[in-house]
Design a protein around this motif. Structure first.
Motif, PDB file in Angstrom:
ATOM      1  N   HIS A 115       0.842  -1.213   0.000  1.00 50.89           N
ATOM      2  CA  HIS A 115       0.000   0.000   0.000  1.00 50.89           C
ATOM      3  C   HIS A 115       0.874   1.259   0.000  1.00 50.89           C
ATOM      4  O   HIS A 115       0.636   2.204  -0.748  1.00 50.89           O
ATOM      5  N   GLY A 116       1.892   1.237   0.875  1.00 54.09           N
ATOM      6  CA  GLY A 116       2.745   2.430   1.016  1.00 54.09           C
ATOM      7  C   GLY A 116       3.416   2.790  -0.296  1.00 54.09           C
ATOM      8  O   GLY A 116       3.419   3.959  -0.715  1.00 54.09           O
ATOM      9  N   LYS A 117       3.969   1.789  -0.969  1.00 53.70           N
ATOM     10  CA  LYS A 117       4.662   2.052  -2.240  1.00 53.70           C
ATOM     11  C   LYS A 117       3.686   2.491  -3.329  1.00 53.70           C
ATOM     12  O   LYS A 117       3.980   3.348  -4.144  1.00 53.70           O
ATOM     13  N   TRP A 118       2.509   1.875  -3.319  1.00 52.41           N
ATOM     14  CA  TRP A 118       1.519   2.201  -4.362  1.00 52.41           C
ATOM     15  C   TRP A 118       0.961   3.625  -4.183  1.00 52.41           C
ATOM     16  O   TRP A 118       0.730   4.329  -5.163  1.00 52.41           O
ATOM     17  N   ILE A 119       0.794   4.029  -2.923  1.00 47.69           N
ATOM     18  CA  ILE A 119       0.278   5.388  -2.667  1.00 47.69           C
ATOM     19  C   ILE A 119       1.211   6.424  -3.301  1.00 47.69           C
ATOM     20  O   ILE A 119       0.746   7.440  -3.850  1.00 47.69           O
ATOM     21  N   ALA A 120       2.520   6.156  -3.278  1.00 47.04           N
ATOM     22  CA  ALA A 120       3.466   7.095  -3.904  1.00 47.04           C
ATOM     23  C   ALA A 120       3.163   7.216  -5.401  1.00 47.04           C
ATOM     24  O   ALA A 120       3.190   8.321  -5.968  1.00 47.04           O
ATOM     25  N   ASP A 121       2.858   6.090  -6.045  1.00 43.63           N
ATOM     26  CA  ASP A 121       2.486   6.117  -7.476  1.00 43.63           C
ATOM     27  C   ASP A 121       1.191   6.907  -7.692  1.00 43.63           C
ATOM     28  O   ASP A 121       1.088   7.708  -8.619  1.00 43.63           O
ATOM     29  N   ILE A 122       0.195   6.632  -6.853  1.00 45.29           N
ATOM     30  CA  ILE A 122      -1.104   7.322  -6.996  1.00 45.29           C
ATOM     31  C   ILE A 122      -0.893   8.836  -6.891  1.00 45.29           C
ATOM     32  O   ILE A 122      -1.402   9.615  -7.703  1.00 45.29           O
ATOM     33  N   ASN A 123      -0.116   9.234  -5.892  1.00 46.83           N
ATOM     34  CA  ASN A 123       0.126  10.669  -5.686  1.00 46.83           C
ATOM     35  C   ASN A 123       0.821  11.289  -6.899  1.00 46.83           C
ATOM     36  O   ASN A 123       0.449  12.382  -7.344  1.00 46.83           O
ATOM     37  N   GLU A 124       1.765  10.540  -7.430  1.00 49.91           N
ATOM     38  CA  GLU A 124       2.503  11.051  -8.602  1.00 49.91           C
ATOM     39  C   GLU A 124       1.571  11.148  -9.813  1.00 49.91           C
ATOM     40  O   GLU A 124       1.505  12.188 -10.478  1.00 49.91           O
ATOM     41  N   LEU A 125       0.822  10.099 -10.077  1.00 45.36           N
ATOM     42  CA  LEU A 125       0.023  10.041 -11.307  1.00 45.36           C
ATOM     43  C   LEU A 125      -1.210  10.945 -11.258  1.00 45.36           C
ATOM     44  O   LEU A 125      -1.645  11.447 -12.286  1.00 45.36           O
ATOM     45  N   SER A 126      -1.789  11.118 -10.069  1.00 50.18           N
ATOM     46  CA  SER A 126      -3.009  11.940  -9.963  1.00 50.18           C
ATOM     47  C   SER A 126      -2.719  13.309  -9.379  1.00 50.18           C
ATOM     48  O   SER A 126      -3.661  14.057  -9.067  1.00 50.18           O
ATOM     49  N   ASP A 127      -1.448  13.628  -9.214  1.00 49.03           N
ATOM     50  CA  ASP A 127      -1.046  14.918  -8.668  1.00 49.03           C
ATOM     51  C   ASP A 127      -1.853  15.240  -7.397  1.00 49.03           C
ATOM     52  O   ASP A 127      -2.577  16.232  -7.327  1.00 49.03           O
ATOM     53  N   THR A 128      -1.757  14.347  -6.442  1.00 47.51           N
ATOM     54  CA  THR A 128      -2.563  14.488  -5.231  1.00 47.51           C
ATOM     55  C   THR A 128      -1.761  13.998  -4.024  1.00 47.51           C
ATOM     56  O   THR A 128      -0.623  13.538  -4.159  1.00 47.51           O
TER      57      THR A 128
END
Ligand code: BEZ
Length: 257
Positions: free
Chosen positions: A123-136
């Motif tokens: 989850h922790g690693k994926w959240i970094a991707d989500i934040n990067e891709l959705s600018d959030t």
């Protein structure tokens, strides 16, 4: 008597688990200790989640620490939503969208909590991707339901996956829970179909308006549209309460709130 209850409870649990083909290593067999089972008045069965029932409580590990779900809910509205797996495309777009809508949910006093069967590290690693891709900045907790305990409790798996719960992916479920901890709305989507985040907000708006004003909302209703006077309210009372009432049929009356 106690041992009689215990034996029958255990027998029913085993029959139930076999009938749903829950693997013996699943949480149902692992996590309910024999001592606890002895004091259970009813067997450990999968709850029937009807609208209006209390959201089942559970303890879980989340990206923001361990929680007791009912304590975490407090007196808030909440959405509990599951996704099939971290690092998958549709899920990444969904979690990004929900993260970006944080302000909209906060305005409505709605807490968000996600869930999948992945662990906290994932989850922790994926959240970094989500934040990067959705600018959030994703700020709600995500439950690490690696043992599928919550997935089982809330029936967040397909019929096929229920037979192999230990390796099941969760479906795209949304549970809307009110401040009294009652289930008010559920949406169940298959893994292949991303949800509509605006629809989640729309139904929260309808539920909150209905609770406040005692009205119902028609097909495709949006905030600001006319609402419906429910059959339980007379036209006379509706006029006193809302002002103008537009009667299309005696059973179909619109008003503004
Ligand atoms: C997805 O998020 O793209 C996905 C995840 C699991 C199964 C199918 C699609």
């Amino acid at each position: 008597m106690a041992s009689h209850i215990s034996r029958s409870a255990l027998r029913t649990t085993a029959q139930f688990a076999r009938s749903r083909a829950i693997p013996q290593s699943s949480f149902a067999s692992q996590h309910v200790s024999p001592v606890f089972r002895r004091f259970l008045a009813t067997p450990t069965e999968q709850p029937r989640l009807r609208l209006g029932t209390e959201a089942p409580n559970f303890s879980a590990k989340t990206t923001q620490g361990d929680i007791d779900f009912h304590q975490w809910l407090g007196g808030s509205w909440a959405i509990l939503f599951s996704h099939p797996a971290d690092f998958t495309p549709v899920c990444t777009t969904e979690l990004g969208a929900f993260a970006r809508m944080r302000g909209e949910f906060e305005k409505r006093n709605v807490k968000m909590i996600g869930l999948s069967a992945n662990d906290l590290n994932s989850h922790g690693k994926w959240i970094a991707d989500i934040n990067e891709l959705s600018d959030t900045t994703l700020s709600f907790p995500i439950i690490a339901d690696a043992d599928r305990k919550v997935a089982w409790l809330y029936d967040m798996v397909t019929e096929e996956d229920m037979k192999k719960l230990d390796t099941a992916f969760t479906i795209r479920a949304v549970f809307i829970i009110d401040p009294a901890k009652k289930l008010r709305l559920t949406m169940l989507y298959p893994a292949s179909v991303g949800r509509n985040s605006r629809e989640v907000l729309r139904v929260i708006d309808s539920l909150q308006l209905g609770d406040k004003k005692g009205v119902t909302t028609p097909i495709d209703w949006q905030v600001g549209d006319d609402v419906i006077v429910p059959p339980s309210v007379s036209t006379e009372d509706a006029k006193k309460k809302f002002g103008e009432v537009r009667e299309v049929k005696p059973y179909l009356r619109y008003t503004k709130v």
